[in-house]
Motif scaffolding. Structure first.
Motif, PDB file in Angstrom:
ATOM      1  N   HIS A   1       0.510  -1.626   0.227  1.00 34.45           N
ATOM      2  CA  HIS A   1       0.032   0.139   0.278  1.00 34.45           C
ATOM      3  C   HIS A   1       0.892   1.447   0.418  1.00 34.45           C
ATOM      4  O   HIS A   1       0.385   2.345  -0.531  1.00 34.45           O
ATOM      5  CB  HIS A   1      -0.746  -0.133   1.545  1.00 34.45           C
ATOM      6  CG  HIS A   1      -0.436  -0.020   2.842  1.00 34.45           C
ATOM      7  ND1 HIS A   1       0.049   1.212   3.276  1.00 34.45           N
ATOM      8  CD2 HIS A   1      -0.017  -0.877   3.582  1.00 34.45           C
ATOM      9  CE1 HIS A   1       0.459   1.191   4.625  1.00 34.45           C
ATOM     10  NE2 HIS A   1       0.239  -0.155   5.024  1.00 34.45           N
ATOM     11  N   SER A   2       1.912   1.381   0.328  1.00 29.07           N
ATOM     12  CA  SER A   2       2.711   2.545   0.692  1.00 29.07           C
ATOM     13  C   SER A   2       3.093   3.461  -0.724  1.00 29.07           C
ATOM     14  O   SER A   2       3.573   4.501  -0.695  1.00 29.07           O
ATOM     15  CB  SER A   2       3.835   2.321   1.682  1.00 29.07           C
ATOM     16  OG  SER A   2       3.655   1.903   2.879  1.00 29.07           O
ATOM     17  N   ARG A   3       3.713   2.167  -1.423  1.00 28.96           N
ATOM     18  CA  ARG A   3       3.747   2.820  -2.930  1.00 28.96           C
ATOM     19  C   ARG A   3       2.805   3.289  -3.849  1.00 28.96           C
ATOM     20  O   ARG A   3       3.250   4.211  -4.707  1.00 28.96           O
ATOM     21  CB  ARG A   3       4.352   1.387  -3.836  1.00 28.96           C
ATOM     22  CG  ARG A   3       5.163   0.589  -3.209  1.00 28.96           C
ATOM     23  CD  ARG A   3       5.551  -0.864  -4.485  1.00 28.96           C
ATOM     24  NE  ARG A   3       6.844  -1.477  -4.559  1.00 28.96           N
ATOM     25  CZ  ARG A   3       7.349  -2.681  -5.086  1.00 28.96           C
ATOM     26  NH1 ARG A   3       6.936  -3.193  -5.249  1.00 28.96           N
ATOM     27  NH2 ARG A   3       8.969  -2.891  -3.966  1.00 28.96           N
ATOM     28  N   PHE A   4       1.523   3.620  -3.677  1.00 32.52           N
ATOM     29  CA  PHE A   4       0.195   3.922  -3.678  1.00 32.52           C
ATOM     30  C   PHE A   4       0.104   5.826  -2.672  1.00 32.52           C
ATOM     31  O   PHE A   4      -0.688   6.085  -3.520  1.00 32.52           O
ATOM     32  CB  PHE A   4      -0.806   3.527  -3.502  1.00 32.52           C
ATOM     33  CG  PHE A   4      -0.306   1.979  -4.868  1.00 32.52           C
ATOM     34  CD1 PHE A   4      -1.547   2.202  -6.188  1.00 32.52           C
ATOM     35  CD2 PHE A   4       0.022   1.670  -4.343  1.00 32.52           C
ATOM     36  CE1 PHE A   4      -0.915   1.298  -7.524  1.00 32.52           C
ATOM     37  CE2 PHE A   4      -0.375   0.247  -5.328  1.00 32.52           C
ATOM     38  CZ  PHE A   4      -0.623   0.566  -6.327  1.00 32.52           C
ATOM     39  N   ALA A   5       1.348   5.507  -1.629  1.00 32.22           N
ATOM     40  CA  ALA A   5       1.345   7.090  -1.234  1.00 32.22           C
ATOM     41  C   ALA A   5       1.437   7.698  -1.696  1.00 32.22           C
ATOM     42  O   ALA A   5       2.296   7.612  -3.125  1.00 32.22           O
ATOM     43  CB  ALA A   5       2.187   7.122  -0.208  1.00 32.22           C
ATOM     44  N   ALA A   6       0.823   8.992  -2.238  1.00 27.03           N
ATOM     45  CA  ALA A   6       0.267  10.129  -3.284  1.00 27.03           C
ATOM     46  C   ALA A   6       2.667  10.401  -3.507  1.00 27.03           C
ATOM     47  O   ALA A   6       2.290  11.219  -4.936  1.00 27.03           O
ATOM     48  CB  ALA A   6       0.016  11.039  -2.095  1.00 27.03           C
TER      49      ALA A   6
ATOM     50  N   SER B   1      13.198  21.764  -5.384  1.00 25.07           N
ATOM     51  CA  SER B   1      12.628  23.037  -5.497  1.00 25.07           C
ATOM     52  C   SER B   1      10.712  23.058  -4.809  1.00 25.07           C
ATOM     53  O   SER B   1       9.930  24.675  -5.176  1.00 25.07           O
ATOM     54  CB  SER B   1      12.021  22.714  -7.466  1.00 25.07           C
ATOM     55  OG  SER B   1      11.060  21.360  -7.472  1.00 25.07           O
ATOM     56  N   GLY B   2      10.491  22.743  -4.134  1.00 25.41           N
ATOM     57  CA  GLY B   2       9.494  22.886  -3.673  1.00 25.41           C
ATOM     58  C   GLY B   2       8.923  21.649  -2.387  1.00 25.41           C
ATOM     59  O   GLY B   2       9.626  20.584  -2.855  1.00 25.41           O
ATOM     60  N   THR B   3       7.606  21.769  -2.058  1.00 26.35           N
ATOM     61  CA  THR B   3       6.865  20.549  -1.142  1.00 26.35           C
ATOM     62  C   THR B   3       5.939  20.301  -1.679  1.00 26.35           C
ATOM     63  O   THR B   3       4.681  21.285  -1.707  1.00 26.35           O
ATOM     64  CB  THR B   3       7.162  20.601   0.190  1.00 26.35           C
ATOM     65  OG1 THR B   3       8.639  20.967   0.942  1.00 26.35           O
ATOM     66  CG2 THR B   3       6.800  19.782   0.690  1.00 26.35           C
ATOM     67  N   GLU B   4       5.017  19.147  -2.061  1.00 31.55           N
ATOM     68  CA  GLU B   4       3.891  18.645  -2.004  1.00 31.55           C
ATOM     69  C   GLU B   4       3.493  17.869  -1.711  1.00 31.55           C
ATOM     70  O   GLU B   4       4.087  16.573  -1.090  1.00 31.55           O
ATOM     71  CB  GLU B   4       4.091  17.863  -4.284  1.00 31.55           C
ATOM     72  CG  GLU B   4       5.350  18.933  -4.988  1.00 31.55           C
ATOM     73  CD  GLU B   4       5.592  17.872  -6.286  1.00 31.55           C
ATOM     74  OE1 GLU B   4       4.533  16.584  -6.168  1.00 31.55           O
ATOM     75  OE2 GLU B   4       6.141  18.361  -7.363  1.00 31.55           O
ATOM     76  N   HIS B   5       2.402  18.531  -1.267  1.00 39.20           N
ATOM     77  CA  HIS B   5       1.127  17.049  -0.439  1.00 39.20           C
ATOM     78  C   HIS B   5       0.304  16.481  -0.954  1.00 39.20           C
ATOM     79  O   HIS B   5      -0.710  17.068  -1.556  1.00 39.20           O
ATOM     80  CB  HIS B   5       0.394  18.556   0.805  1.00 39.20           C
ATOM     81  CG  HIS B   5       1.767  18.506   1.888  1.00 39.20           C
ATOM     82  ND1 HIS B   5       2.416  18.157   3.665  1.00 39.20           N
ATOM     83  CD2 HIS B   5       1.732  19.746   1.067  1.00 39.20           C
ATOM     84  CE1 HIS B   5       2.734  19.737   3.177  1.00 39.20           C
ATOM     85  NE2 HIS B   5       3.461  20.261   2.988  1.00 39.20           N
ATOM     86  N   GLY B   6       0.046  15.615  -0.426  1.00 38.80           N
ATOM     87  CA  GLY B   6      -0.819  14.556  -1.064  1.00 38.80           C
ATOM     88  C   GLY B   6      -2.347  14.225  -0.704  1.00 38.80           C
ATOM     89  O   GLY B   6      -1.881  13.887   0.539  1.00 38.80           O
ATOM     90  N   GLU B   7      -2.992  13.430  -1.238  1.00 39.55           N
ATOM     91  CA  GLU B   7      -4.213  13.237  -0.576  1.00 39.55           C
ATOM     92  C   GLU B   7      -4.080  11.717  -0.034  1.00 39.55           C
ATOM     93  O   GLU B   7      -2.817  11.519  -0.302  1.00 39.55           O
ATOM     94  CB  GLU B   7      -5.498  13.021  -0.870  1.00 39.55           C
ATOM     95  CG  GLU B   7      -6.201  14.338  -1.430  1.00 39.55           C
ATOM     96  CD  GLU B   7      -7.254  14.453  -2.019  1.00 39.55           C
ATOM     97  OE1 GLU B   7      -8.020  13.934  -2.172  1.00 39.55           O
ATOM     98  OE2 GLU B   7      -7.310  15.992  -3.150  1.00 39.55           O
TER      99      GLU B   7
END
Length: 308
Positions: A119-124, A255-261
């Protein structure tokens, strides 16, 4: 196209928290039944005490999701595959590498889909991290996976027994990400496993891997963390550092940080549906192989007894 009729076998915390919402949120599936000798099941869903009972009395199912402890999973999966039923294996896919290989061969023989679901492979953040690292030189990797077992696995005796993996139950999530995002294979060089004097599985581990180009990968696992939990992977590259945090949900690049669902289990079930419709399997045992190597090569240290 008719939905895939799926039964959940093992109705514990992970099934209720993740599998049930993911199945109900995916129109490719219909939740046909649940199976557990210890749980009454879900309102409005047919429930059986055993897989034998489900197969004998119905309703008919096309697939099963095995959410049981890994020590008992082989016989259930083999029984389902013998009926041509597709099988979703919660992580880890089995208690041993050999039994997973046997299941994979059986699935191929009967033409059913077998899915070892990491499941962790599908983290954003994982897919963009993999793409970014594909063209980078990897200099060093640090994995810090520290959590409180009393919060995440309260009273679960099986997890401390042989085959239950101990701290590698969460640690294998980190390895499932690392084996997916790093561009080269890596292997164990040294490990120390820390076992409570009253348990058969480790509560902490310190591991050193090396990839095929010589880059070192250090892994720090501990199940005694209190307060904020740590699920971080830091990769030092020729283009600067990459960091995956919150179990892969947050990706930080120069270049920055991305937050996913939270899309992990939705992604798993989308993948499972695709495999079934395409008549294929997906059985990657690399994360489990690295854990097996830790038990094969790692030094043991004993620490104080652990009690829930």
């Amino acid at each position: 196209m008719d939905p895939i009729r799926i039964a959940i076998i093992g109705i514990g915390k992970i099934a209720r928290d993740q599998h049930v919402p993911a199945i109900r949120g995916n129109s490719a599936f219909s939740l046909a039944a649940t199976v557990s000798p210890h749980d009454a099941g879900l309102d409005g869903v047919p429930h059986h005490a055993s897989l034998d009972e489900l197969l004998e009395q119905g309703p008919a199912v096309d697939a099963v999701a095995l959410c049981t402890p890994p020590q008992v999973r082989y016989d259930l999966a083999a029984q389902a595959l013998a009926k041509g039923i597709h099988v979703f294996l919660e992580k880890p896919p089995g208690a041993t590498l050999a039994e997973v290989a046997a299941l994979s061969a059986r699935a191929d023989k009967v033409g059913a889909s077998l899915f070892a679901a990491w499941h962790s492979r599908f983290a954003a953040g994982v897919a963009p991290a993999r793409a970014w690292l594909a063209e980078r030189r990897i200099d060093k990797v640090s994995i810090i996976w520290r959590e409180d077992v009393r919060v995440w696995h309260p009273g679960q005796a099986w997890i401390w027994q042989p085959g239950g993996l101990g701290v590698f139950d969460p640690g294998i999530n980190a390895l499932s990400i690392a084996t997916h995002i790093l561009p080269r294979p890596f292997f164990l060089k040294d490990a120390t496993l820390v076992l409570p004097e009253n348990r058969a599985a480790p509560i902490a581990a310190d591991m050193l891997f090396r990839d095929t180009a010589g880059a070192e990968i250090h892994m720090d696992l501990d199940w005694r963390q209190t307060g904020p939990q740590s699920w971080d992977i830091i990769v030092e590259t020729d283009a600067g550092p990459l960091k995956l945090s919150h179990g892969g949900a947050v990706l930080s690049l120069p270049s920055g940080t991305e937050h996913g669902e939270d899309i992990e289990y939705a992604g798993l079930y989308s993948r499972f549906a695709t495999l079934i419709r395409g008549g294929r399997s997906d059985v990657d045992t690399d994360p489990l192989r690295l854990v097996a190597d830790a038990f094969l090569r790692g030094k043991r240290e004993t620490t104080d007894a652990f009690h829930d």
